[in-house]
Design a protein around this motif. Structure first.
Motif, PDB file in Angstrom:
ATOM      1  N   PHE A 160       0.847  -1.201   0.000  1.00 51.10           N
ATOM      2  CA  PHE A 160       0.000   0.000   0.000  1.00 51.10           C
ATOM      3  C   PHE A 160       0.878   1.246   0.000  1.00 51.10           C
ATOM      4  O   PHE A 160       0.660   2.186  -0.778  1.00 51.10           O
ATOM      5  N   LEU A 161       1.899   1.226   0.862  1.00 55.89           N
ATOM      6  CA  LEU A 161       2.749   2.415   0.970  1.00 55.89           C
ATOM      7  C   LEU A 161       3.633   2.603  -0.260  1.00 55.89           C
ATOM      8  O   LEU A 161       4.166   3.684  -0.491  1.00 55.89           O
ATOM      9  N   SER A 162       3.798   1.562  -1.042  1.00 56.79           N
ATOM     10  CA  SER A 162       4.585   1.788  -2.258  1.00 56.79           C
ATOM     11  C   SER A 162       3.685   2.217  -3.414  1.00 56.79           C
ATOM     12  O   SER A 162       4.155   2.699  -4.427  1.00 56.79           O
ATOM     13  N   TRP A 163       2.372   2.034  -3.241  1.00 57.88           N
ATOM     14  CA  TRP A 163       1.449   2.351  -4.340  1.00 57.88           C
ATOM     15  C   TRP A 163       0.651   3.631  -4.139  1.00 57.88           C
ATOM     16  O   TRP A 163       0.158   4.209  -5.114  1.00 57.88           O
ATOM     17  N   PHE A 164       0.443   4.057  -2.892  1.00 60.25           N
ATOM     18  CA  PHE A 164      -0.565   5.094  -2.642  1.00 60.25           C
ATOM     19  C   PHE A 164      -0.270   6.415  -3.363  1.00 60.25           C
ATOM     20  O   PHE A 164       0.857   6.888  -3.395  1.00 60.25           O
ATOM     21  N   ASP A 165      -1.279   6.962  -3.948  1.00 59.61           N
ATOM     22  CA  ASP A 165      -1.173   8.297  -4.549  1.00 59.61           C
ATOM     23  C   ASP A 165      -2.543   8.976  -4.448  1.00 59.61           C
ATOM     24  O   ASP A 165      -3.530   8.336  -4.127  1.00 59.61           O
ATOM     25  N   LEU A 166      -2.545  10.275  -4.715  1.00 60.10           N
ATOM     26  CA  LEU A 166      -3.822  10.999  -4.615  1.00 60.10           C
ATOM     27  C   LEU A 166      -4.617  10.901  -5.912  1.00 60.10           C
ATOM     28  O   LEU A 166      -5.775  11.275  -5.963  1.00 60.10           O
ATOM     29  N   ASP A 167      -3.958  10.406  -6.971  1.00 57.94           N
ATOM     30  CA  ASP A 167      -4.634  10.384  -8.270  1.00 57.94           C
ATOM     31  C   ASP A 167      -5.654   9.262  -8.392  1.00 57.94           C
ATOM     32  O   ASP A 167      -6.483   9.288  -9.287  1.00 57.94           O
ATOM     33  N   HIS A 168      -5.573   8.271  -7.522  1.00 56.98           N
ATOM     34  CA  HIS A 168      -6.511   7.157  -7.640  1.00 56.98           C
ATOM     35  C   HIS A 168      -7.513   7.111  -6.489  1.00 56.98           C
ATOM     36  O   HIS A 168      -7.997   6.052  -6.124  1.00 56.98           O
ATOM     37  N   LEU A 169      -7.769   8.279  -5.921  1.00 56.26           N
ATOM     38  CA  LEU A 169      -8.809   8.352  -4.891  1.00 56.26           C
ATOM     39  C   LEU A 169     -10.164   8.309  -5.595  1.00 56.26           C
ATOM     40  O   LEU A 169     -10.326   8.900  -6.667  1.00 56.26           O
ATOM     41  N   GLY A 170     -11.113   7.596  -4.980  1.00 59.55           N
ATOM     42  CA  GLY A 170     -12.442   7.487  -5.580  1.00 59.55           C
ATOM     43  C   GLY A 170     -13.184   8.811  -5.527  1.00 59.55           C
ATOM     44  O   GLY A 170     -12.966   9.611  -4.619  1.00 59.55           O
ATOM     45  N   LYS A 171     -14.068   9.011  -6.495  1.00 60.46           N
ATOM     46  CA  LYS A 171     -14.791  10.283  -6.535  1.00 60.46           C
ATOM     47  C   LYS A 171     -16.190  10.159  -5.960  1.00 60.46           C
ATOM     48  O   LYS A 171     -16.848  11.146  -5.686  1.00 60.46           O
ATOM     49  N   SER A 172     -16.660   8.933  -5.803  1.00 68.59           N
ATOM     50  CA  SER A 172     -18.009   8.814  -5.241  1.00 68.59           C
ATOM     51  C   SER A 172     -17.945   8.155  -3.869  1.00 68.59           C
ATOM     52  O   SER A 172     -16.931   7.568  -3.498  1.00 68.59           O
ATOM     53  N   ALA A 173     -19.043   8.267  -3.153  1.00 63.30           N
ATOM     54  CA  ALA A 173     -19.086   7.767  -1.774  1.00 63.30           C
ATOM     55  C   ALA A 173     -18.773   6.274  -1.740  1.00 63.30           C
ATOM     56  O   ALA A 173     -19.146   5.528  -2.641  1.00 63.30           O
ATOM     57  N   ALA A 174     -18.066   5.866  -0.704  1.00 62.38           N
ATOM     58  CA  ALA A 174     -17.733   4.453  -0.545  1.00 62.38           C
ATOM     59  C   ALA A 174     -18.679   3.862   0.482  1.00 62.38           C
ATOM     60  O   ALA A 174     -19.126   4.559   1.393  1.00 62.38           O
ATOM     61  N   GLN A 175     -18.993   2.585   0.318  1.00 62.62           N
ATOM     62  CA  GLN A 175     -19.930   1.971   1.262  1.00 62.62           C
ATOM     63  C   GLN A 175     -19.244   0.884   2.079  1.00 62.62           C
ATOM     64  O   GLN A 175     -18.599  -0.009   1.536  1.00 62.62           O
ATOM     65  N   PHE A 176     -19.417   0.995   3.375  1.00 61.43           N
ATOM     66  CA  PHE A 176     -18.839   0.011   4.286  1.00 61.43           C
ATOM     67  C   PHE A 176     -19.557  -1.319   4.118  1.00 61.43           C
ATOM     68  O   PHE A 176     -20.771  -1.364   3.963  1.00 61.43           O
ATOM     69  N   ASP A 177     -18.787  -2.390   4.140  1.00 58.79           N
ATOM     70  CA  ASP A 177     -19.349  -3.712   3.927  1.00 58.79           C
ATOM     71  C   ASP A 177     -18.627  -4.669   4.877  1.00 58.79           C
ATOM     72  O   ASP A 177     -17.491  -5.051   4.650  1.00 58.79           O
ATOM     73  N   GLU A 178     -19.318  -5.026   5.942  1.00 55.98           N
ATOM     74  CA  GLU A 178     -18.679  -5.835   6.990  1.00 55.98           C
ATOM     75  C   GLU A 178     -18.242  -7.208   6.468  1.00 55.98           C
ATOM     76  O   GLU A 178     -17.182  -7.711   6.851  1.00 55.98           O
ATOM     77  N   ALA A 179     -19.029  -7.786   5.577  1.00 55.53           N
ATOM     78  CA  ALA A 179     -18.672  -9.107   5.046  1.00 55.53           C
ATOM     79  C   ALA A 179     -17.354  -9.030   4.283  1.00 55.53           C
ATOM     80  O   ALA A 179     -16.494  -9.903   4.379  1.00 55.53           O
ATOM     81  N   LYS A 180     -17.181  -7.931   3.549  1.00 55.81           N
ATOM     82  CA  LYS A 180     -15.944  -7.746   2.786  1.00 55.81           C
ATOM     83  C   LYS A 180     -14.758  -7.551   3.741  1.00 55.81           C
ATOM     84  O   LYS A 180     -13.677  -8.115   3.532  1.00 55.81           O
ATOM     85  N   LEU A 181     -14.985  -6.776   4.794  1.00 52.01           N
ATOM     86  CA  LEU A 181     -13.923  -6.572   5.788  1.00 52.01           C
ATOM     87  C   LEU A 181     -13.506  -7.917   6.390  1.00 52.01           C
ATOM     88  O   LEU A 181     -12.319  -8.215   6.530  1.00 52.01           O
ATOM     89  N   LYS A 182     -14.489  -8.748   6.705  1.00 52.85           N
ATOM     90  CA  LYS A 182     -14.204 -10.080   7.266  1.00 52.85           C
ATOM     91  C   LYS A 182     -13.416 -10.916   6.275  1.00 52.85           C
ATOM     92  O   LYS A 182     -12.479 -11.622   6.636  1.00 52.85           O
ATOM     93  N   TRP A 183     -13.795 -10.823   5.026  1.00 49.87           N
ATOM     94  CA  TRP A 183     -13.111 -11.597   3.993  1.00 49.87           C
ATOM     95  C   TRP A 183     -11.646 -11.155   3.892  1.00 49.87           C
ATOM     96  O   TRP A 183     -10.733 -11.981   3.849  1.00 49.87           O
ATOM     97  N   VAL A 184     -11.436  -9.846   3.883  1.00 49.84           N
ATOM     98  CA  VAL A 184     -10.058  -9.330   3.802  1.00 49.84           C
ATOM     99  C   VAL A 184      -9.263  -9.799   5.019  1.00 49.84           C
ATOM    100  O   VAL A 184      -8.118 -10.232   4.914  1.00 49.84           O
ATOM    101  N   ASN A 185      -9.913  -9.751   6.188  1.00 46.55           N
ATOM    102  CA  ASN A 185      -9.233 -10.189   7.412  1.00 46.55           C
ATOM    103  C   ASN A 185      -8.853 -11.668   7.302  1.00 46.55           C
ATOM    104  O   ASN A 185      -7.734 -12.053   7.660  1.00 46.55           O
ATOM    105  N   ALA A 186      -9.787 -12.456   6.787  1.00 46.44           N
ATOM    106  CA  ALA A 186      -9.516 -13.897   6.643  1.00 46.44           C
ATOM    107  C   ALA A 186      -8.313 -14.136   5.729  1.00 46.44           C
ATOM    108  O   ALA A 186      -7.476 -14.998   6.004  1.00 46.44           O
ATOM    109  N   GLN A 187      -8.214 -13.343   4.667  1.00 43.97           N
ATOM    110  CA  GLN A 187      -7.076 -13.511   3.740  1.00 43.97           C
ATOM    111  C   GLN A 187      -5.758 -13.207   4.450  1.00 43.97           C
ATOM    112  O   GLN A 187      -4.758 -13.877   4.243  1.00 43.97           O
ATOM    113  N   HIS A 188      -5.780 -12.167   5.293  1.00 40.46           N
ATOM    114  CA  HIS A 188      -4.547 -11.810   6.001  1.00 40.46           C
ATOM    115  C   HIS A 188      -4.209 -12.846   7.079  1.00 40.46           C
ATOM    116  O   HIS A 188      -3.036 -13.130   7.305  1.00 40.46           O
ATOM    117  N   ILE A 189      -5.224 -13.403   7.714  1.00 38.46           N
ATOM    118  CA  ILE A 189      -4.985 -14.446   8.725  1.00 38.46           C
ATOM    119  C   ILE A 189      -4.339 -15.653   8.039  1.00 38.46           C
ATOM    120  O   ILE A 189      -3.341 -16.193   8.496  1.00 38.46           O
TER     121      ILE A 189
END
Ligand code: GLU
Length: 462
Positions: A287-316
């Protein structure tokens, strides 16, 4: 080129949630990417609503996520003298003026404007102009100080998310920048801080877009160039409302207690409003090697707990068994479990089926603490057909002189051939008796991680 300096400037008036902390993540990352400086500033001038508990959640949340500031925390309440000093500067430069309009007069003005279909704004009654006679100063009234906003022209900035924004000065009235008791107001403090802290990039929620032209005019009056702005779209909850404490958003620290990994949170939050191609799962380093301001989303983002859990599972899943064992330890202590050297192997066996450290700890505890098998499952699987086989298995396991997967697998096989049962007919009841549930990883592996005596004891309950 000047050093990049960013800041996170939360108001400690409620527990910071995921939407707020995302406004810390991007400036933090931007500073890291550019070997810059990330500053934490606590905007606590609303003394009625600011609490130490809210400050603690900010500090704890940032520490947990590894987003420690390079400078700060600075507290606005400790900088009041400085704001007053700059206020004096503006006074001497004739950029502010006292206004004696009472609340009642302001209300009446607003009502008339609304009745005439005009946008409500201060009408400049007390603004000194050449050749203008000001009203007589009322007795015993402490004035507010208003900033002389330019009357003509435009304020514009090139927002890194929203593009060019241009506001006519006619739309902006003269902002109150000091209250009757002399305390400075919000927009003024922000500008003084951003100047003193030499902020180069302001990355914040887009609820501040309306403040920006006012702030830019104050920058100009103080003779400073304004920073680059990037206004982040809102984070919505799962119902599509703006994420807020009032509609159920949790304090960021709650996720630590629920067994989320900080690197998974960073991954999830990073994607909530920014993208790097199709990458969904990445490390903090990536993330820290990729982050830039040019790829910030322009529309509202929606929180999704199932997706967060999935990402957590991948990291575990991606953690080695040794590291995972260390990460799950505090969660085991919370359950009163004192693990031993079997712990890493347990983590290895179970990590694919756990999406949080709490879930993993619960699973691991099965090996150490007595389980209460589900009575329905018991009745379903432990019956006259399986009981003799369970007894046979128990006897052979009790006599086993080697306790490893191949030996246990052979014993299971022998019991099956001696009884003529199929694997599930034996495995299901044994799982229920040992682990309290029929859903476990492969039986020989599970049995091998139990203490031999414990297995015999649990199987005796058939
Ligand atoms: N204190 C403001 C807030 O919590 C942020 C101000 C800023 O980033 O300029 O919304």
């Amino acid at each position: 080129m000047s050093v990049v300096r960013t800041r996170f400037a939360p108001s400690p008036t409620g527990f910071i949630h995921l939407g707020n902390i995302r406004s810390a993540l991007y400036p933090w990352a931007f500073a890291k990417v550019h070997q810059g400086v990330f500053i934490l500033r606590i905007e606590d001038t609303d003394q009625d609503r600011s609490t130490q508990a809210a400050v603690d959640v900010i500090l704890q949340g940032m520490k947990w996520l590894g987003m420690a500031p390079d400078e700060g925390p600075f507290y606005q309440m400790q900088r009041i003298k400085r704001y007053q000093e700059v206020l004096e500067q503006l006074k001497s430069a004739g950029e502010v003026y006292p206004c004696y309009m009472s609340i009642q007069e302001l209300d009446a003005l607003r009502e008339t404007q609304i009745a005439n279909k005009l946008k409500p704004k201060y009408d400049g009654t007390w603004r000194p102009e050449i050749g203008k006679t000001l009203p007589p100063i009322p007795e015993g009234v402490q004035p507010v100080l208003r900033f002389k906003n330019p009357k003509d022209g435009f304020v514009s900035w090139n927002d890194k998310v929203k593009g060019l924004i241009e506001i006519s000065n006619e739309e902006l009235d003269d902002l109150v920048i000091a209250r009757p008791d002399g305390t400075p107001t919000y927009n003024f403090c922000v500008v003084v801080d951003d100047i003193d802290m030499a902020i180069t990039h302001v990355i914040r929620g887009d609820d501040h877009v309306n403040n920006t032209p006012r702030q830019i005019n104050i920058f100009k009056a103080l003779g400073h160039a304004h920073p680059t702005y990037a206004h982040l779209p809102t984070v919505l909850n799962e119902q599509g409302e703006k994420l807020s404490k009032r509609n159920g958003a949790k304090a960021v620290t709650a996720y630590e207690a629920e067994g989320y990994l900080p690197e998974a949170m960073i991954n999830y939050l990073a994607r909530l409003g920014w993208s790097h191609g199709d990458d969904e799962v990445f490390s903090v380093e990536q993330f820290l090697s990729w982050f830039d301001l040019d790829h910030l989303g322009k529309s509202a983002a929606q929180f999704d707990e199932a997706k967060l859990k999935w990402v957590n599972a991948q990291h575990i899943k991606a953690l080695s068994q040794e590291v995972l064992a260390e990460r799950v330890r505090p969660f085991l202590s919370a359950l009163g479990v004192v693990p031993d050297d079997r712990l890493p192997a347990m983590c290895q066996l179970l990590k694919d089926r756990c999406d949080t450290l709490v879930a993993l700890a619960k699973w691991v505890s099965v090996f150490y603490a007595p389980v209460q098998p589900n009575s329905e499952e018991l009745a379903k699987h432990v019956n006259d057909v399986s009981r003799p086989a369970i007894a046979l298995l128990k006897g052979q396991l009790e006599e086993a002189s080697v306790w490893d997967v191949p030996t246990i697998a052979q014993i299971i096989k022998d019991v099956l051939s001696q009884t003529g049962l199929k694997m599930p007919q034996l495995a299901m009841p044994v799982r229920v008796l040992l682990a309290g549930t029929a859903q476990t990883p492969s039986l020989d592996a599970v049995i091998s991680l139990f203490n031999q005596k414990e297995v015999v004891e649990r199987l005796s309950k058939a």
